[in-house]
Design a protein around this motif. Sequence first.
Motif, PDB file in Angstrom:
ATOM      1  N   SER A  76       0.830  -1.208   0.000  1.00 21.21           N
ATOM      2  CA  SER A  76       0.000   0.000   0.000  1.00 21.21           C
ATOM      3  C   SER A  76       0.862   1.254   0.000  1.00 21.21           C
ATOM      4  CB  SER A  76      -0.892   0.017   1.238  1.00 21.21           C
ATOM      5  OG  SER A  76      -1.784  -1.064   1.215  1.00 21.21           O
ATOM      6  N   ASP A  77       0.319   2.328  -0.563  1.00 17.13           N
ATOM      7  CA  ASP A  77       0.975   3.633  -0.473  1.00 17.13           C
ATOM      8  C   ASP A  77       1.056   4.040   0.994  1.00 17.13           C
ATOM      9  OD1 ASP A  77       1.102   3.670  -3.209  1.00 17.13           O
ATOM     10  OD2 ASP A  77      -0.453   5.178  -3.484  1.00 17.13           O
ATOM     11  N   PHE A  78       1.819   5.097   1.272  1.00 17.06           N
ATOM     12  CA  PHE A  78       1.967   5.561   2.648  1.00 17.06           C
ATOM     13  C   PHE A  78       1.454   6.992   2.770  1.00 17.06           C
ATOM     14  CE2 PHE A  78       5.948   6.044   0.350  1.00 17.06           C
ATOM     15  CZ  PHE A  78       6.337   7.352   0.598  1.00 17.06           C
ATOM     16  N   LYS A  79       1.022   7.345   3.985  1.00 20.84           N
ATOM     17  CA  LYS A  79       0.523   8.699   4.256  1.00 20.84           C
ATOM     18  C   LYS A  79       1.614   9.595   4.816  1.00 20.84           C
ATOM     19  CE  LYS A  79      -4.305   7.632   5.235  1.00 20.84           C
ATOM     20  NZ  LYS A  79      -5.392   7.720   6.219  1.00 20.84           N
ATOM     21  N   GLY A  80       2.397   9.063   5.747  1.00 18.49           N
ATOM     22  CA  GLY A  80       3.376   9.887   6.437  1.00 18.49           C
ATOM     23  C   GLY A  80       4.765   9.298   6.383  1.00 18.49           C
TER      24      GLY A  80
END
Length: 194
Positions: A76-80
């Motif tokens: 998954s992509d990351f937010k932070g």
Amino acid sequence: MDLPVRILPLLLLTFIPMHCNGYPNGKVEIACTTMMPLHGADADPSFPPYSLSFSSVNHTGILGFRVTLNKEPGTSDFKGFFIQARAPGGDTPQGTFVVLTSDAQNLSCTTPDSAVSHTSRSMKSNVSVIWLPPKKASTDIQFRATVVQHTKMFWTNVLSDIIPLAGAGPQHSASSLIQLLLCSTALFYGLFTF
């Protein structure tokens, strides 16, 4: 049940600070030493599905490194994110970062621009920044990142390979190194053509 007993739980919930803090704007200087988000959860102990890589780059005449945080395929992509350069096993940030896009911002951890983090919760598959070593490199360097997939899912020990900078001496500009290379080549050519 009388009124004070009913109100007491509401007052406690209102005035007792919660330990869960979020930093959607990436201003995480509070975590400079531990690199641990205050999300009220522990870091995921599994092998991180993200990687830190680097390559040398000339930035305004100074030799530096392009540092890239990538997600692994199928992840998954990351937010932070939160990235520092440290001596392997150390906890003091080294060098300075230069941001390249609006996804990243500089932070001051002991010295100005010694860390970078996210600017929003938007999903990211990778981010790149430039790192410039200190004027006198006295230790090897390893990039370290904390990567947040979502509030309760994050990794705090995403590590790059080690850059052997100990004893490298003062930083040289790219033009000085090119001149040195040209002189060495001319000398080598002169010695073996006679």
